[in-house]
Every structure is written in structure tokens, then in C-alpha cells.
Motif scaffolding. Structure first.
Motif, PDB file in Angstrom:
ATOM      1  N   CYS A  39      29.347  60.657  73.196  1.00  0.00           N
ATOM      2  CA  CYS A  39      29.841  59.444  72.543  1.00  0.00           C
ATOM      3  C   CYS A  39      29.368  58.168  73.227  1.00  0.00           C
ATOM      4  CB  CYS A  39      31.364  59.447  72.536  1.00  0.00           C
ATOM      5  SG  CYS A  39      32.075  60.495  71.250  1.00  0.00           S
ATOM      6  N   CYS A  67      27.750  58.862  66.511  1.00  0.00           N
ATOM      7  CA  CYS A  67      28.576  60.012  66.860  1.00  0.00           C
ATOM      8  C   CYS A  67      29.598  60.094  65.744  1.00  0.00           C
ATOM      9  CB  CYS A  67      29.231  59.848  68.237  1.00  0.00           C
ATOM     10  SG  CYS A  67      30.542  58.620  68.270  1.00  0.00           S
ATOM     11  N   HIS A  78      32.448  59.266  65.535  1.00  0.00           N
ATOM     12  CA  HIS A  78      33.378  58.136  65.445  1.00  0.00           C
ATOM     13  C   HIS A  78      32.743  56.856  64.920  1.00  0.00           C
ATOM     14  CE1 HIS A  78      34.656  60.778  68.833  1.00  0.00           C
ATOM     15  NE2 HIS A  78      35.683  60.844  68.036  1.00  0.00           N
TER      16      HIS A  78
HETATM   17 ZN   LIG Z   1      32.255  59.063  69.495  1.00  0.00          ZN
END
Ligand SMILES: [Zn+2]
Ligand code: FES
Length: 119
Positions: free
Chosen positions: A106, A112, A114
Motif C-alpha cells: 500500500c 492498491c 484502497h
Molecule cells: Zn492500500
């Protein structure tokens, strides 16, 4: 005066509401830097550990972001209720709080799970 043994950098960047990346201050449910400072003082760590406000640490999507040096342990989604655990477990006892640590995949990656794809 001895040097600081650890620095805790707490991102306090604030972007305009609605910005694509969001920002740590917007996501934090309290003043994290103040809480870290208080937790350090309570445990008599003043002068050995420093909690500094930081500008954007470029991990905004995982914020509120906190990084502890010299070991470079990155934390994400830190909220007020996590502060004493980080200080107690990591800073005092040397055990980073695994459930809050950012995964290596991340950090500093273009994408990623997110991050929303850039338009
Ligand atoms: Zn992430
Ligand atoms: S706004 Fe906190 S890491 Fe970017």
C-alpha cells in the motif's frame, strides 16, 4: 541534552472538502497530534519521544497516516482510540501495533485496493 529516540509524525494535512484523495485531518475523529503528545507526557517520555505534525505523507487514501522513525513503521486509519495502544505497545514496549500497520503493497504505490484509479 540527549537526542530524541523516536519521532512520531502525524499527518495533519487538510484538503478542501470533496477533494479526490481526501486528507488525514478530514478523516481523523480528533486531534491526533495533541493526543500523542499527551500520551507521551503521561508516560514520562517527554524529551525522548517527539510527536510532530506533518504535512501530507502521500498515503492519503490510508489516512489518518502516522509514521514512527527510526524504524519507519507506517500506520493507517489511526483514530483517537488507537493512540494509547501505539504509545504503550510500540513506543514503550517495542511491539508495533500490527492491526494498524500499512501493508508494504500500500505504501508509495500508484494503485492498491484502497485507491481509486486516477482519472
Ligand atoms: Zn492500500
Ligand atoms: S493527507 Fe495525510 S497522507 Fe496525504
Amino acid at each position: 541534552m540527549p537526542k530524541f529516540q523516536k519521532h512520531i509524525f502525524i499527518c495533519t494535512n487538510q484538503r478542501e472538502p470533496g477533494s479526490a484523495r481526501g486528507s488525514c485531518t478530514e478523516r481523523a475523529k480528533g486531534d491526533l497530534q495533541k493526543l500523542f503528545k499527551a500520551a507521551i507526557a503521561e508516560r514520562d517520555l517527554k524529551g525522548r519521544v517527539r510527536a510532530n505534525q506533518s504535512g501530507c505523507l502521500d498515503q492519503c487514501e490510508h489516512g489518518p497516516t502516522v509514521v514512527v522513525y527510526p524504524e519507519a513503521v507506517w500506520y493507517g486509519r489511526v483514530q483517537p482510540e488507537d493512540v494509547s495502544e501505539i504509545v504503550e505497545s510500540h513506543i514503550l514496549n517495542g511491539l508495533p501495533v500490527a492491526r494498524l500497520m500499512l501493508r508494504d503493497e500500500c505504501i508509495n504505490t500508484v494503485s492498491c485496493e484502497h485507491k481509486r484509479p486516477r482519472e
